[in-house]
Structure formats: C-alpha cells, structure tokens
Write a protein that holds these residues in place. Structure first.
Motif, mmCIF file in Angstrom:
data_model
loop_
_atom_site.group_PDB
_atom_site.id
_atom_site.type_symbol
_atom_site.label_atom_id
_atom_site.label_comp_id
_atom_site.label_asym_id
_atom_site.label_seq_id
_atom_site.Cartn_x
_atom_site.Cartn_y
_atom_site.Cartn_z
ATOM 1 N N GLN A 44 0.824 -1.205 0.000
ATOM 2 C CA GLN A 44 0.000 0.000 0.000
ATOM 3 C C GLN A 44 0.859 1.256 0.000
ATOM 4 O OE1 GLN A 44 -3.434 0.033 -0.311
ATOM 5 N NE2 GLN A 44 -3.037 2.197 -0.679
ATOM 6 N N PHE A 45 1.943 1.232 0.753
ATOM 7 C CA PHE A 45 2.844 2.382 0.801
ATOM 8 C C PHE A 45 3.453 2.640 -0.573
ATOM 9 C CE2 PHE A 45 7.153 4.109 1.291
ATOM 10 C CZ PHE A 45 6.882 5.262 2.005
ATOM 11 N N ILE A 46 3.932 1.573 -1.222
ATOM 12 C CA ILE A 46 4.527 1.704 -2.549
ATOM 13 C C ILE A 46 3.497 2.232 -3.542
ATOM 14 C CG2 ILE A 46 5.450 0.406 -4.499
ATOM 15 C CD1 ILE A 46 7.486 0.874 -2.323
ATOM 16 N N LYS A 47 2.275 1.715 -3.457
ATOM 17 C CA LYS A 47 1.204 2.145 -4.354
ATOM 18 C C LYS A 47 0.914 3.637 -4.175
ATOM 19 C CE LYS A 47 -3.622 1.027 -5.545
ATOM 20 N NZ LYS A 47 -4.276 2.289 -5.134
ATOM 21 N N ASN A 48 0.854 4.095 -2.920
ATOM 22 C CA ASN A 48 0.587 5.510 -2.643
ATOM 23 C C ASN A 48 1.696 6.406 -3.198
ATOM 24 O OD1 ASN A 48 -1.751 4.777 -1.321
ATOM 25 N ND2 ASN A 48 -0.866 4.908 0.727
ATOM 26 N N ILE A 49 2.942 5.980 -3.014
ATOM 27 C CA ILE A 49 4.072 6.763 -3.518
ATOM 28 C C ILE A 49 4.022 6.839 -5.048
ATOM 29 C CG2 ILE A 49 6.581 6.796 -3.789
ATOM 30 C CD1 ILE A 49 5.742 7.686 -1.043
ATOM 31 N N ALA A 50 3.710 5.708 -5.679
ATOM 32 C CA ALA A 50 3.638 5.679 -7.142
ATOM 33 C C ALA A 50 2.537 6.601 -7.654
ATOM 34 C CB ALA A 50 3.390 4.248 -7.617
ATOM 35 N N LYS A 95 13.434 15.485 -12.980
ATOM 36 C CA LYS A 95 13.795 14.188 -13.549
ATOM 37 C C LYS A 95 14.626 13.375 -12.562
ATOM 38 C CE LYS A 95 16.261 12.092 -17.435
ATOM 39 N NZ LYS A 95 17.018 12.343 -18.702
ATOM 40 N N ALA A 96 15.574 14.034 -11.876
ATOM 41 C CA ALA A 96 16.419 13.332 -10.909
ATOM 42 C C ALA A 96 15.582 12.757 -9.768
ATOM 43 C CB ALA A 96 17.485 14.286 -10.366
ATOM 44 N N SER A 97 14.614 13.548 -9.285
ATOM 45 C CA SER A 97 13.779 13.095 -8.166
ATOM 46 C C SER A 97 12.882 11.930 -8.562
ATOM 47 C CB SER A 97 12.925 14.259 -7.639
ATOM 48 O OG SER A 97 13.735 15.274 -7.090
ATOM 49 N N ILE A 98 12.204 12.059 -9.696
ATOM 50 C CA ILE A 98 11.277 10.999 -10.091
ATOM 51 C C ILE A 98 12.028 9.747 -10.544
ATOM 52 C CG2 ILE A 98 10.942 11.470 -12.563
ATOM 53 C CD1 ILE A 98 7.897 11.227 -11.978
ATOM 54 N N SER A 99 13.240 9.928 -11.060
ATOM 55 C CA SER A 99 14.058 8.774 -11.440
ATOM 56 C C SER A 99 14.517 8.012 -10.201
ATOM 57 C CB SER A 99 15.269 9.226 -12.260
ATOM 58 O OG SER A 99 14.871 9.797 -13.490
ATOM 59 N N GLU A 100 14.805 8.749 -9.140
ATOM 60 C CA GLU A 100 15.203 8.081 -7.890
ATOM 61 C C GLU A 100 14.032 7.326 -7.278
ATOM 62 O OE1 GLU A 100 17.410 9.030 -3.609
ATOM 63 O OE2 GLU A 100 17.220 10.608 -5.119
ATOM 64 N N VAL A 101 12.830 7.909 -7.369
ATOM 65 C CA VAL A 101 11.632 7.200 -6.925
ATOM 66 C C VAL A 101 11.502 5.900 -7.708
ATOM 67 C CG1 VAL A 101 9.110 7.236 -6.869
ATOM 68 C CG2 VAL A 101 10.387 9.263 -6.183
ATOM 69 N N ASN A 102 11.687 5.996 -8.999
ATOM 70 C CA ASN A 102 11.613 4.831 -9.883
ATOM 71 C C ASN A 102 12.606 3.755 -9.458
ATOM 72 O OD1 ASN A 102 11.393 3.060 -12.047
ATOM 73 N ND2 ASN A 102 12.626 4.336 -13.404
ATOM 74 N N GLU A 103 13.832 4.176 -9.199
ATOM 75 C CA GLU A 103 14.891 3.230 -8.860
ATOM 76 C C GLU A 103 14.604 2.505 -7.547
ATOM 77 O OE1 GLU A 103 19.738 3.205 -8.027
ATOM 78 O OE2 GLU A 103 18.691 5.066 -8.526
ATOM 79 N N ILE A 104 14.173 3.257 -6.535
ATOM 80 C CA ILE A 104 13.911 2.643 -5.222
ATOM 81 C C ILE A 104 12.749 1.656 -5.316
ATOM 82 C CG2 ILE A 104 13.170 3.079 -2.849
ATOM 83 C CD1 ILE A 104 14.627 5.769 -3.001
ATOM 84 N N ILE A 105 11.662 2.067 -5.979
ATOM 85 C CA ILE A 105 10.491 1.197 -6.093
ATOM 86 C C ILE A 105 10.819 -0.049 -6.907
ATOM 87 C CG2 ILE A 105 8.188 1.018 -7.108
ATOM 88 C CD1 ILE A 105 7.582 3.782 -6.196
ATOM 89 N N SER A 106 11.621 0.106 -7.949
ATOM 90 C CA SER A 106 12.016 -1.048 -8.763
ATOM 91 C C SER A 106 12.791 -2.060 -7.922
ATOM 92 C CB SER A 106 12.862 -0.590 -9.954
ATOM 93 O OG SER A 106 12.112 0.225 -10.826
ATOM 94 N N LYS A 119 11.948 4.269 3.049
ATOM 95 C CA LYS A 119 10.633 4.899 3.203
ATOM 96 C C LYS A 119 10.780 6.398 3.406
ATOM 97 C CE LYS A 119 7.275 2.953 5.452
ATOM 98 N NZ LYS A 119 6.442 2.302 6.487
ATOM 99 N N ASP A 120 11.707 6.776 4.283
ATOM 100 C CA ASP A 120 11.940 8.204 4.531
ATOM 101 C C ASP A 120 12.378 8.918 3.258
ATOM 102 O OD1 ASP A 120 11.262 7.884 7.171
ATOM 103 O OD2 ASP A 120 13.323 7.769 7.900
ATOM 104 N N ARG A 121 13.235 8.249 2.489
ATOM 105 C CA ARG A 121 13.727 8.875 1.259
ATOM 106 C C ARG A 121 12.600 9.036 0.245
ATOM 107 N NH1 ARG A 121 16.120 12.816 -0.766
ATOM 108 N NH2 ARG A 121 17.020 12.496 -2.839
ATOM 109 N N LEU A 122 11.731 8.038 0.123
ATOM 110 C CA LEU A 122 10.603 8.141 -0.808
ATOM 111 C C LEU A 122 9.674 9.289 -0.426
ATOM 112 C CD1 LEU A 122 9.745 4.374 -1.412
ATOM 113 C CD2 LEU A 122 10.598 6.013 -3.111
ATOM 114 N N VAL A 123 9.428 9.431 0.868
ATOM 115 C CA VAL A 123 8.581 10.531 1.338
ATOM 116 C C VAL A 123 9.231 11.869 1.021
ATOM 117 C CG1 VAL A 123 7.593 11.653 3.366
ATOM 118 C CG2 VAL A 123 7.457 9.169 3.138
#
Length: 232
Positions: A44-50, A95-106, A119-123
């Motif tokens: 659920q957390f990953i889904k919310n972040i996405a 782009k850098a921020s959303i790419s990092e989100v992408n990398e962590i979730i992947s 989790k803290d970094r994604l937030v």
C-alpha cells in the motif's frame, strides 16, 4: 525520459504489487499473520508513492503547457521538450527526483527490503516533486480554470433560462384553462412546479455543458502544446 501514465512513469516507472491476505483453507479462521499484514502495508505504501509521483508528473507537464494525454499518445521524449532552454534546470531536478523514486520502487518490487531509510527517502522525494510542481507555474491549469468557470457560468444561465421558460409555459397554461392566477395560493404551486421541472432539466444540461467544456479544453491543450513546442 519518455512519458507513460496508465502503467508507467518516465523511463519505465512501473508499479504492480499484489498481496493476498489469508489462506484458502476453510479451517483457518485466525486471520492474517503479522508477516502478511506487513506485506500488505508495504504494498500500500509503494502504491501511494507511485500514485503521488504519477500525479506530480502529470501536473508538472500541465504546468509546462504539455497536455499529458497528447504526450502519452505521441510518446513524446521530455528531454527534447524540457531539457533545454529556460526549463532545463528545473526539469533536471524533477527528472532526478522521479528517477530516484523509480529506482527505489524497482528495487523493492524486485525483492529488496523497504527499509526505514528507503521509506523516509521516498517521502522526501514526493515532497521534492510537489515543491518543483508548485514552482513550475500555472500553465494549462490556468486554461482549465478559465474554461471551468465559463462552463459553470453557462450552466447557471441555462438553469435560469429553463426556469423562466417553464414558468412562462405554466402561466400560459393556467390562462388557457381559464384558471387565471388570482392570489398567492395559485402562485405557490406554480413556483414549486417550475422549480421541480427546472431541477430535472438542469442536471442533463449541466452534464452536457461540462462535457463540451472538457472537449474544448482537450483541443486547446493539444493546440497549445503543439504551438509552444513546434509539434506537427
């Protein structure tokens, strides 16, 4: 960075997490285990972040006069549109921020641990994206607001016209029936009947007007995107 919204965000950002709670056995009635609950909370957390990141991406494009639907349909490369000129610096941050989100979730989806630091970094990244979006300007949002206000004004005018027409028709009908209005007792049913009929007519008229406004916005948004970026 390519654009994709329904299943992916820039650069192939995909999130597909499915979690099953409890087993199939009818004998087991104790409910989900702590491990299963933790797995669901993680999903659920990953889904919310996405979803939050996807929303930020779409708002960022809109604020830069890029229609998201048009961008996805035409598979526009944002590097070509926003990676140069006045928007380059801000775009690189986004782009850098959303790419990092992408990398962590992947990594998490592949089997990595969703640690407290991740989790803290994604937030933090979600809030960074929000901040950049807030600085990127109104863009097509302003156009959408203008069209929305016009459609609401048109809906009110339409409602008033319906109300007036119904009132006149009912008044004419009473005279045709040789029952002229002589007092307030005759006025009250007329007003109530007029309001009832007008209320019934207002909803479909309002929906039609909103639909027309949406079509108008889509056309203007695509036109503005093509005009600003010289797209065929």
């Amino acid at each position: 960075m390519w654009v994709g919204f329904s299943k992916s965000l820039g650069g192939g950002f995909r999130v597909g997490v499915g979690t099953r709670i409890g087993g199939r056995s009818s004998r087991r009635r104790s409910g989900p285990t702590q491990a299963q609950i933790a797995k669901l909370e993680k999903a659920q957390f990953i889904k919310n972040i996405a979803e939050e990141s996807n929303q930020s991406l779409q708002e960022y494009l809109v604020n830069n006069n890029i229609d998201p639907v048009f961008a996805e349909r035409k598979k526009l490369d944002l590097d070509d549109l926003l990676g140069k000129g006045d928007t380059a610096s801000q775009y690189q941050k986004f782009k850098a921020s959303i790419s990092e989100v992408n990398e962590i979730i992947s990594k998490v989806n592949y089997g990595g641990n969703l640690t407290a630091s991740r989790k803290d970094r994604l937030v933090d990244l979600v809030f960074e994206l929000r901040e950049i979006v807030g600085e990127s300007g109104p863009g097509l949002n302003e156009l959408a607001t203008q069209i929305s206000k016009k459609s609401e004004k048109t809906s009110i005018i339409t409602f008033s016209v319906f109300l007036s027409i119904v009132a006149v028709l009912m008044a004419v009908g009473s005279f045709v029936d040789d029952k002229p209005i002589t007092g307030i007792a005759d006025v009250i049913p007329l007003v109530m009947g007029t309001g009832f009929v007008a209320a019934i007519l207002y909803l479909p008229a309002h929906l039609v007007i909103k639909m027309i406004a949406k079509v108008k916005y889509n056309r203007q948004a695509v036109a503005k995107t093509k005009q600003q970026y010289g797209l065929a």
